[in-house]
Design a protein around this motif. Structure first.
Motif, PDB file in Angstrom:
ATOM      1  N   LYS A   3      -6.552   6.436  -3.408  1.00  0.00           N
ATOM      2  CA  LYS A   3      -5.148   6.601  -3.041  1.00  0.00           C
ATOM      3  C   LYS A   3      -4.887   8.061  -2.678  1.00  0.00           C
ATOM      4  O   LYS A   3      -5.554   8.990  -3.178  1.00  0.00           O
ATOM      5  CB  LYS A   3      -4.226   6.160  -4.165  1.00  0.00           C
ATOM      6  CG  LYS A   3      -4.336   6.962  -5.445  1.00  0.00           C
ATOM      7  CD  LYS A   3      -3.356   6.488  -6.506  1.00  0.00           C
ATOM      8  CE  LYS A   3      -3.680   5.097  -6.972  1.00  0.00           C
ATOM      9  NZ  LYS A   3      -2.819   4.682  -8.116  1.00  0.00           N
ATOM     10  N   LEU A   4      -3.923   8.259  -1.805  1.00  0.00           N
ATOM     11  CA  LEU A   4      -3.497   9.588  -1.380  1.00  0.00           C
ATOM     12  C   LEU A   4      -2.038   9.760  -1.791  1.00  0.00           C
ATOM     13  O   LEU A   4      -1.180   8.939  -1.448  1.00  0.00           O
ATOM     14  CB  LEU A   4      -3.637   9.748   0.134  1.00  0.00           C
ATOM     15  CG  LEU A   4      -3.246  11.121   0.700  1.00  0.00           C
ATOM     16  CD1 LEU A   4      -4.223  12.188   0.215  1.00  0.00           C
ATOM     17  CD2 LEU A   4      -3.213  11.077   2.229  1.00  0.00           C
ATOM     18  N   LYS A  23      -2.666  15.080  -3.141  1.00  0.00           N
ATOM     19  CA  LYS A  23      -3.787  14.809  -4.037  1.00  0.00           C
ATOM     20  C   LYS A  23      -4.484  13.514  -3.604  1.00  0.00           C
ATOM     21  O   LYS A  23      -3.834  12.514  -3.299  1.00  0.00           O
ATOM     22  CB  LYS A  23      -3.307  14.655  -5.474  1.00  0.00           C
ATOM     23  CG  LYS A  23      -4.419  14.278  -6.457  1.00  0.00           C
ATOM     24  CD  LYS A  23      -3.875  13.904  -7.818  1.00  0.00           C
ATOM     25  CE  LYS A  23      -3.333  15.117  -8.536  1.00  0.00           C
ATOM     26  NZ  LYS A  23      -2.977  14.799  -9.946  1.00  0.00           N
ATOM     27  N   LEU A  24      -5.806  13.582  -3.595  1.00  0.00           N
ATOM     28  CA  LEU A  24      -6.627  12.410  -3.326  1.00  0.00           C
ATOM     29  C   LEU A  24      -7.294  11.986  -4.622  1.00  0.00           C
ATOM     30  O   LEU A  24      -7.948  12.794  -5.283  1.00  0.00           O
ATOM     31  CB  LEU A  24      -7.691  12.720  -2.271  1.00  0.00           C
ATOM     32  CG  LEU A  24      -8.663  11.573  -1.945  1.00  0.00           C
ATOM     33  CD1 LEU A  24      -7.942  10.450  -1.197  1.00  0.00           C
ATOM     34  CD2 LEU A  24      -9.851  12.086  -1.130  1.00  0.00           C
ATOM     35  N   GLN A  25      -7.128  10.713  -4.972  1.00  0.00           N
ATOM     36  CA  GLN A  25      -7.780  10.161  -6.153  1.00  0.00           C
ATOM     37  C   GLN A  25      -8.694   9.032  -5.696  1.00  0.00           C
ATOM     38  O   GLN A  25      -8.267   8.130  -4.967  1.00  0.00           O
ATOM     39  CB  GLN A  25      -6.746   9.613  -7.141  1.00  0.00           C
ATOM     40  CG  GLN A  25      -5.838  10.680  -7.721  1.00  0.00           C
ATOM     41  CD  GLN A  25      -4.785  10.091  -8.638  1.00  0.00           C
ATOM     42  OE1 GLN A  25      -4.544   8.885  -8.614  1.00  0.00           O
ATOM     43  NE2 GLN A  25      -4.158  10.930  -9.426  1.00  0.00           N
ATOM     44  N   THR A  26      -9.937   9.088  -6.119  1.00  0.00           N
ATOM     45  CA  THR A  26     -10.886   8.073  -5.677  1.00  0.00           C
ATOM     46  C   THR A  26     -11.949   7.829  -6.735  1.00  0.00           C
ATOM     47  O   THR A  26     -12.172   8.694  -7.608  1.00  0.00           O
ATOM     48  CB  THR A  26     -11.545   8.481  -4.342  1.00  0.00           C
ATOM     49  OG1 THR A  26     -12.348   7.399  -3.858  1.00  0.00           O
ATOM     50  CG2 THR A  26     -12.429   9.706  -4.513  1.00  0.00           C
ATOM     51  N   GLU A  27     -12.578   6.694  -6.658  1.00  0.00           N
ATOM     52  CA  GLU A  27     -13.702   6.340  -7.517  1.00  0.00           C
ATOM     53  C   GLU A  27     -14.896   6.016  -6.634  1.00  0.00           C
ATOM     54  O   GLU A  27     -14.780   5.247  -5.676  1.00  0.00           O
ATOM     55  CB  GLU A  27     -13.367   5.127  -8.383  1.00  0.00           C
ATOM     56  CG  GLU A  27     -12.256   5.367  -9.376  1.00  0.00           C
ATOM     57  CD  GLU A  27     -11.992   4.147 -10.236  1.00  0.00           C
ATOM     58  OE1 GLU A  27     -12.924   3.317 -10.375  1.00  0.00           O
ATOM     59  OE2 GLU A  27     -10.883   4.011 -10.762  1.00  0.00           O
ATOM     60  N   ASN A  60       0.795  -1.235   0.000  1.00  0.00           N
ATOM     61  CA  ASN A  60       0.000   0.000   0.000  1.00  0.00           C
ATOM     62  C   ASN A  60       0.822   1.278   0.000  1.00  0.00           C
ATOM     63  O   ASN A  60       0.249   2.363  -0.092  1.00  0.00           O
ATOM     64  CB  ASN A  60      -0.937   0.015   1.207  1.00  0.00           C
ATOM     65  CG  ASN A  60      -1.949  -1.106   1.175  1.00  0.00           C
ATOM     66  OD1 ASN A  60      -2.407  -1.503   0.103  1.00  0.00           O
ATOM     67  ND2 ASN A  60      -2.293  -1.635   2.339  1.00  0.00           N
ATOM     68  N   HIS A  61       2.145   1.179   0.137  1.00  0.00           N
ATOM     69  CA  HIS A  61       2.952   2.395   0.280  1.00  0.00           C
ATOM     70  C   HIS A  61       4.187   2.319  -0.611  1.00  0.00           C
ATOM     71  O   HIS A  61       4.915   1.322  -0.607  1.00  0.00           O
ATOM     72  CB  HIS A  61       3.386   2.591   1.731  1.00  0.00           C
ATOM     73  CG  HIS A  61       2.252   2.852   2.671  1.00  0.00           C
ATOM     74  ND1 HIS A  61       1.747   4.108   2.898  1.00  0.00           N
ATOM     75  CD2 HIS A  61       1.505   2.002   3.435  1.00  0.00           C
ATOM     76  CE1 HIS A  61       0.750   4.040   3.769  1.00  0.00           C
ATOM     77  NE2 HIS A  61       0.577   2.764   4.110  1.00  0.00           N
ATOM     78  N   ASN A  62       4.408   3.415  -1.378  1.00  0.00           N
ATOM     79  CA  ASN A  62       5.609   3.584  -2.191  1.00  0.00           C
ATOM     80  C   ASN A  62       6.264   4.917  -1.850  1.00  0.00           C
ATOM     81  O   ASN A  62       5.578   5.921  -1.628  1.00  0.00           O
ATOM     82  CB  ASN A  62       5.273   3.590  -3.686  1.00  0.00           C
ATOM     83  CG  ASN A  62       5.016   2.203  -4.221  1.00  0.00           C
ATOM     84  OD1 ASN A  62       5.772   1.280  -3.943  1.00  0.00           O
ATOM     85  ND2 ASN A  62       3.928   2.049  -4.970  1.00  0.00           N
ATOM     86  N   ILE A  63       7.595   4.933  -1.821  1.00  0.00           N
ATOM     87  CA  ILE A  63       8.358   6.158  -1.635  1.00  0.00           C
ATOM     88  C   ILE A  63       9.206   6.380  -2.890  1.00  0.00           C
ATOM     89  O   ILE A  63       9.893   5.465  -3.351  1.00  0.00           O
ATOM     90  CB  ILE A  63       9.284   6.080  -0.410  1.00  0.00           C
ATOM     91  CG1 ILE A  63       8.456   5.987   0.870  1.00  0.00           C
ATOM     92  CG2 ILE A  63      10.220   7.300  -0.363  1.00  0.00           C
ATOM     93  CD1 ILE A  63       7.781   7.273   1.263  1.00  0.00           C
ATOM     94  N   THR A  64       9.142   7.575  -3.446  1.00  0.00           N
ATOM     95  CA  THR A  64       9.906   7.926  -4.638  1.00  0.00           C
ATOM     96  C   THR A  64      10.772   9.142  -4.355  1.00  0.00           C
ATOM     97  O   THR A  64      10.298  10.105  -3.761  1.00  0.00           O
ATOM     98  CB  THR A  64       8.976   8.247  -5.819  1.00  0.00           C
ATOM     99  OG1 THR A  64       8.091   7.161  -6.032  1.00  0.00           O
ATOM    100  CG2 THR A  64       9.768   8.495  -7.090  1.00  0.00           C
TER     101      THR A  64
END
Length: 822
Positions: free
Chosen positions: A318-319, A388-392, A258-262
């Protein structure tokens, strides 16, 4: 290079980031098209992509995108273009403008040795230093100060790019500022799946040399990619050498499902003999590669850092958060010069004379390079945090894809100008050593490395942005996309030192000796703007989409326009536009695809001089400019190989743009009115005139061939750009101007009629020109060789008359290169 300021900004933002529980790169929504979607429309490259270095699929969602994949074009309610990896590999461009001028609606111009300064505009909007286009690299700002000085003196190197996305429609409501012209996003390579070392070496005419090394791979849950680039050359004109050094590191770490760091760290170093000094007409005709300003030098160093976190809250939510910062030093030493004019004599400090017409003596046919110079030393910093929050969600049978975000951003700048004195090399005593007079002599290449501080300013901006977009799928084929963006920003200008004698009536400094004083004044200005957008998409067949869109674009005032040299708030509004468009795109058959777009752009509140864009220098900025832009953009690809079922792809591309961009304002001359000049000929009405530096017709034809099995490819391309005007008066130049304009009254009549002298190179039309380019190469497993030719006919053409005279376009450039992967 002092890094303390940028480190303080970064560390402070990381502390804020920790309080929020994570930070991240902004990521565009994952593709949500139907499984049946197979849109392959792509006006700038083949639909397939090279896979000799496959990436780990799990890193795809960590990529920052404006569009996404080609199938995501169906989701964009406006004109959109993807320049693919395959196209970039087969054409091997050496600068960004070389490839972007192929995008429908684009207008570009060159002004330096190798396209290091991007001058890009779309749909007739001014392309000066790309101020009206938002340029991103992996979704992050690339300009100096986005809310105060959005100039593109740093340009992402095209060699590092894997894909380029261009959006000109209402899909740009998610981005800002400076979206009147559109949004361009350069995408760099993601970490490859397996450890890979890639080497690319290119050499060619004009002493061009480029070496790029990539190493990256995926190890468990961590991927990284390291890129090092060096390129250099002599440029297309004399005394225009340059080099670029770059190093970039990108890492992606998957903490869990559930978590990625870039993270991304970048370094860019550039030195070039870039100059404002252009050629006179005589100099261009005699030797278009000449360059009087052999001592001008521009140096740029840029450091950038970003860290991002993506939290997948659920399958449909996702946030995404990101923190970013950049620090740029741009120092530019430019030699002072003069042009001969009526009654002028050669300056006492002249050290070189360039006469384009040695057998005549016409006004402005001579350039005198002087023994003094000016050092324009500037430092820029910016930093920000965006979430940014992306949701459906679903409301009954209706599906919603929502993007909701906010950003806080700060800009800072230190601006200084130092006047470099003469630097004599030796003394000559005509009457014997120790006698008078003693004559000081200076060589042509001996100029001051520093000077006396004349101007000293601190500039800053703070901005808050909030945006919301909802893609509402009313049916499986029809969607509406309403959106809104809110921007609030404050600009501050602190003037510590400046010239003393400033005339607020003409908004210019008095001529003659003008001493520097300690001013110590500060002023601020604040603006708010709401930017609505609305679009629709209709999939009227499996692979065809009809789209419409309308949105509000804006561009902030520059610092020096918003606040006067005496620290007065000029109460300027942002420049604004209403952008309308409609069109269709998609695959008509398996061998024919294309896009056809019609648009209308109403550009208002343009910041112009109150002498009303007529070319008079030094007048008070006002929101008085207006223009109407209409046009058609089209591109079509017909693949003969697919049509004949061959083992070759043989795409034939037709890309055509028709642009009608015209002034919609009356021009008046404030200077004439302030002097009590009632002569009506002093006021030139530019209403209905064509806008400068916009070709009405641009046509690109190209034919390529690539084997589906052997790795061979070739492409030939022809481009045509119709004539452009240099000024809003649409003036023409004549050789008999000096004969007819013997008095001030006669010259006023000629100016009113749009007639100017053809001598200086500063005025006149930009004649139409055409270019022929070709590429051929062979790619086999882990190596390739290629040969590319730009402007094969070696056309001598005028690219611009800005900033100060004729700037020739790039001459012929033939390069040979090899790549190797280990």
């Amino acid at each position: 290079m002092k890094m303390k300021p940028i480190l303080k900004i970064t560390l402070s933002l990381l502390f804020v980031l920790n309080l929020f529980g994570g930070a991240a790169y902004a990521v565009e929504p994952e593709p949500k098209a139907n499984p049946e979607d197979s849109l392959q429309t792509n006006p700038t490259g083949d639909s397939t992509s090279s896979e000799e270095n496959p990436e780990d699929p799990k890193w795809k969602k960590a990529e920052i995108r404006v569009i996404g994949d080609k199938k995501d074009l169906k989701r964009i309610p406006g004109s959109a273009t993807i320049i693919t990896k395959k196209f970039l590999e087969e054409t091997r461009p050496t600068d960004n403008m070389e490839v972007l001028r192929r995008v429908p609606g684009a207008n570009i111009r060159y002004q330096d040795p190798a396209g290091l300064t991007m001058n890009l505009g779309f749909r007739g909007v001014s392309g000066e230093v790309s101020r009206k286009v938002l340029i991103l690299e992996d979704g992050l700002f690339t300009s100096l100060n986005p809310y105060g000085e959005p100039e593109m003196y740093y340009t992402p190197s095209i060699e590092r790019m894997e894909r380029i996305e261009v959006v000109k429609g209402s899909g740009s409501i998610l981005f800002g500022p400076s979206t009147i012209g559109g949004v361009v996003n350069f995408i760099t390579r993601r970490p490859p799946k397996d450890p890979t070392l890639s080497i690319q070496t290119v050499g060619g005419e004009n002493a061009y040399f480029s070496q790029m090394v990539n190493y990256g791979g995926t190890f468990g849950n961590t991927g990284f990619d390291v890129n090092v680039l060096r390129k250099q050359g002599d440029g297309f004109r004399a005394n225009q050498g340059y080099f670029v050094n770059e190093a970039n590191v990108k890492t992606i770490h998957q903490l869990n499902d559930n978590h990625n760091i870039t993270t991304k760290v970048g370094f860019h170093q550039q030195e070039s003999q870039a100059t404002y000094v252009g050629l006179t007409t005589g100099m261009f005709q005699n030797n278009p590669k000449d360059n009087p300003a052999q001592n001008d030098k521009r140096t740029i160093e840029r450091y950038s850092f970003s860290i991002g976190h993506e939290w997948t809250i659920s399958e449909k939510t996702k946030l995404i958060t990101r923190v970013y910062s950049a620090y740029t030093e741009r120092n530019w030493a430019r030699q002072n010069y003069s042009r001969n004019s009526r009654g002028s004599t050669i300056p006492t400090d002249a050290i070189a004379t360039y006469d384009g017409e040695p057998y005549t003596s016409r006004n402005s046919d001579t350039i005198w390079m002087r023994g003094t110079n000016a050092h324009r030393d500037r430092t820029y910093k910016f930093a920000g945090i965006e979430t940014k929050l992306q949701t459906e969600i679903e409301t009954g049978p209706i599906k919603h894809e929502i993007d909701l975000g906010t950003r806080y951003h700060i800009d800072m700048a230190k601006v200084q100008l130092l006047n470099g004195p003469t630097t004599p090399d030796f003394v000559v005593y005509p009457n014997g050593i120790g006698t008078t007079p003693a004559v000081l002599l200076q060589s042509q290449t001996s100029l001051a490395n520093s000077g006396e501080l004349r101007d000293d300013e601190r500039r800053s901006a703070k901005a808050v942005s909030v945006y919301l977009q909802d893609r509402i799928r009313l049916t499986e084929k029809f969607s509406i996309i309403p959106g809104v963006r809110y921007e609030s920003f404050t600009q501050t200008r602190s003037i510590n030192r400046a010239r003393r004698d400033f005339d607020p009536a003409t908004f210019d400094y008095f001529s003659g000796t003008n001493p520097t004083i300690q001013l110590d004044k500060t002023a601020s200005t604040r603006n708010q703007i709401v930017l609505p957008g609305f679009g629709t998409t209709l999939d009227f067949s499996k692979n065809m989409t009809w789209f419409t869109g309308v949105h509000r674009g804006f561009s902030p005032p520059r610092y020096e326009s918003a606040i006067s040299p005496t620290a007065e708030d000029l109460v300027l509004k942002p420049e604004r536009s209403w952008n309308y468009e409609t069109g269709v795109r998609g695959d008509i058959t398996e061998y024919l695809s294309g896009q056809l777009v019609g648009y209308l752009l109403n550009f208002e509140d343009q910041i112009i001089n109150s002498s009303a864009a007529g070319g008079n220098f030094g007048s008070r900025p006002v929101n008085a400019g207006r223009s109407i832009h209409r046009g058609v953009e089209s591109n079509m690809t017909f693949d003969f190989g697919q049509f004949w079922k061959l083992n070759y792809s043989i795409p034939f591309d037709i890309i055509y743009t028709r642009t009608e961009a015209k002034s919609n304002q009356y021009t008046y001359n404030l200077g004439a009115w302030s002097r009590g000049d009632s002569n009506p000929l002093a006021h030139i009405d530019t209403n209905g005139n064509r806008l400068p530096y916009v070709s009405r017709d641009i046509l690109t034809l190209s034919l390529g061939i690539s084997s589906r099995s052997t790795g061979f490819y070739a492409r030939i391309e022809w481009q045509y750009f119709s004539k452009q005007y240099h000024d809003l008066e649409n003036s023409k130049t004549v050789s008999w101007y000096d004969t007819a304009g013997t008095t001030a009254d006669y010259r006023t009549i000629l100016s009113y009629a749009g007639i100017k002298s053809d001598v200086s190179g500063l005025d006149g039309e930009i004649p139409a020109y055409e270019l022929l380019n070709a590429n051929i190469g062979y790619k086999k497993d882990n190596w390739s060789v290629f040969l590319s030719g730009k402007n094969l006919q070696d056309r001598k053409y005028i690219s611009s008359r800005l900033p100060e005279g004729i700037q020739p376009g790039p001459f012929r450039q033939i390069n040979f290169g090899v790549t190797l992967q280990l």
